[in-house]
Design an enzyme around this catalytic site. Structure first.
Site, PDB file in Angstrom:
ATOM      1  CG  ASP A   1       3.636  43.096  58.494  1.00 51.73           C
ATOM      2  OD1 ASP A   1       3.431  43.149  59.263  1.00 51.73           O
ATOM      3  OD2 ASP A   1       3.534  43.203  57.520  1.00 51.73           O
TER       4      ASP A   1
ATOM      5  CE  LYS B   1       9.258  43.791  63.093  1.00 50.90           C
ATOM      6  NZ  LYS B   1       8.863  43.946  61.979  1.00 50.90           N
TER       7      LYS B   1
ATOM      8  N   GLY C   1       1.753  45.346  65.085  1.00 51.84           N
ATOM      9  CA  GLY C   1       1.278  43.296  65.365  1.00 51.84           C
ATOM     10  C   GLY C   1       1.934  42.453  65.853  1.00 51.84           C
ATOM     11  CG  HIS C   2       5.155  42.427  67.229  1.00 51.14           C
ATOM     12  ND1 HIS C   2       6.145  42.918  67.891  1.00 51.14           N
ATOM     13  CD2 HIS C   2       5.773  43.144  65.865  1.00 51.14           C
ATOM     14  CE1 HIS C   2       7.126  43.987  67.215  1.00 51.14           C
ATOM     15  NE2 HIS C   2       6.719  43.651  65.866  1.00 51.14           N
TER      16      HIS C   2
ATOM     17  CD  GLN D   1       6.026  50.178  63.043  1.00 52.64           C
ATOM     18  OE1 GLN D   1       6.515  50.462  63.493  1.00 52.64           O
ATOM     19  NE2 GLN D   1       4.644  49.639  62.789  1.00 52.64           N
TER      20      GLN D   1
END
Ligand code: IMP
Length: 424
Positions: free
Chosen positions: A13, A16, A40-41, A224
């Site tokens: 988180d 990225k 989750g991006h 991650q």
């Protein structure tokens, strides 16, 4: 470029997605190398928010070829849902733009069930996984019992899935007392997924080699972060893949000489989701402020993230295990308005001062942070676009990071939009 690796330096988180999105503007290929839809991006473009779990954020640029590497674990239901959503929003997500390694493993419907059954059995000692079946899918891969993406090309794929489900039903029923899954229905469903996914399957390692030889600009995208790495993270409170630099090599089928720039994304403070030690954690109003101002809720699970002061011991560690060359610092704007800002530069542990990140999570859990305090700044900085405009105190904070970690901070993100960036 030509080969840039971008990875997370903390517990995921870090932002990225946004930095990858920025760099993807100058890339021809963006390749993800590990993890699955536990990631989750979030990318915000022109006020539109895209939440991507599997497809690399490079998909938002028409010139970019997106690759899902063999190191990933892919849930076909979620992948197809993501493809459909992107297509519905006008993106070209055809097989000419997106390729999936045949050697990647599939997340099967029994993997999330096993994930939650395992968490329940751990009770208070649970890891706090995302519940996406990541650990069980990698377990099957290592146990040589996995179903791979290229199995979808087999004539007997339906029977293969049926047999895999029947096998796992034994574990579900006997070990966890769970009802068995409907092997026939799953085989039928997966035969349908295979029809759609077939045309996306490719040899990703070969595609990357061809692209490199043709002088294309390659971006390797981690999910991650280093502290969640199966080897280097706070084991057992980690994910089951290798988000660190080594994972890019094994997860894509490239050699080390195909990477010539290694950028870590680090948040200006520290966050973590799920269980595990976190020496600089703040359970106070400042921590709450970070959650609210930084919207620190998981993209995948919606869980509230734990927050704390920036831990430079972990960044030095990430610099070492990844061979980092530079840092992209994100969310500096969240710290505006604080009188004092702390950064952890060492740990106290049983009367000793530790400069290095301990490799044992139990020792880390007993560490007390040694802080350096610096003055905060009042000004909102989300409109700042140059280093010179940055408040002096913010500059001093960035310099403290650079000096303590021994790496340059080359980019500073001051908001979610693409243009909210200061290049140094
Ligand atoms: P898993 O990857 O779902 O097995 O979860 C293992 C640990 O990694 C848990 O602490 C999760 O909260 C954490 N984790 C997994 N993916 C992410 C991510 O994308 N961001 C932050 N934490 C993550």
């Amino acid at each position: 470029m030509p080969g840039t690796l971008i990875l997370g330096a903390q517990w995921g988180d870090e932002g990225k997605g946004k930095i990858t999105d920025m760099l993807a503007a100058e890339a021809d290929v963006v390749a993800r190398y590990q993890g699955g839809d536990n990631a989750g991006h979030t990318v915000v473009v022109g006020g539109q928010t895209f939440r991507l779990h599997l497809v690399p954020s490079g998909i938002l640029y028409p010139q970019v070829l997106c690759l899902l590497g063999n190191g990933m674990v892919i849930n076909p239901r979620r992948l197809l849902a993501e493809i459909d959503e992107l297509a519905g929003r006008g993106m070209d997500v055809s097989p000419s733009r997106l390729k999936i390694s045949g050697q990647a493993h599939l997340i099967m419907p029994y993997h999330p069930v096993l994930d939650s059954a395992s968490e329940t059995s751990l009770g208070a000692g649970k890891i706090g996984t995302t519940g996406r079946g990541i650990g069980p899918a990698y377990t099957d891969k290592a146990a040589r019992q996995g179903v791979r993406v290229q199995d979808m090309l087999r004539d007997d794929f339906r029977a293969h899935v049926r047999a895999a489900v029947q096998q796992k039903n034994i574990v579900l029923e006997r070990l966890y007392g769970q009802p068995p899954l409907d092997a026939e229905a799953i085989a039928e469903e997966f035969a349908g997924h295979a029809e759609r996914i077939r045309s996306y399957i490719a040899d990703v390692s070969k595609l990357l080699d061809d692209a490199y030889r043709a002088g294309k600009r390659l971006l390797y995208e981690g999910a991650q972060g280093t502290l969640l790495d199966i080897d280097y993270g706070t084991y057992p409170y980690v994910t089951s893949s290798s988000p660190s630099a080594g994972g890019a090599l094994t997860g894509l089928g490239i050699g080390p000489n195909r990477i010539d720039r290694i950028i870590a994304v680090a948040k200006a403070y520290q966050t973590r989701v799920g269980a595990g030690p976190f020496p600089t954690e703040l359970c106070d109003l400042v921590g709450d402020m970070m959650v609210e101002r930084g919207h620190e809720y998981g993209t995948t699970t919606g869980r509230r993230r734990r927050t704390g002061w920036l831990d430079l011991v972990t960044l030095r560690y990430a610099a070492r295990v990844n061979g980092l060359q530079e840092i992209a610092l994100t969310k500096l704007d969240v710290l505006s308005g604080l009188n004092q800002i702390k950064a952890c530069v060492a740990y106290h542990w049983r009367g000793r001062e530790l400069q290095d990140f301990p490799t044992d999570a139990e020792i880390l859990a007993e560490c007390q942070p040694v802080y350096v305090e610096s003055d905060g700044w009042e000004e909102e900085i989300s409109q700042v676009r140059t280093w010179e405009e940055m408040p002096e105190e913010a500059q001093a904070y960035v310099k403290l990071i650079e000096e303590t970690v021994g790496l340059p901070v080359t980019m500073i993100s001051v908001g979610p939009e693409r243009e909210q960036i200061v290049r140094k």
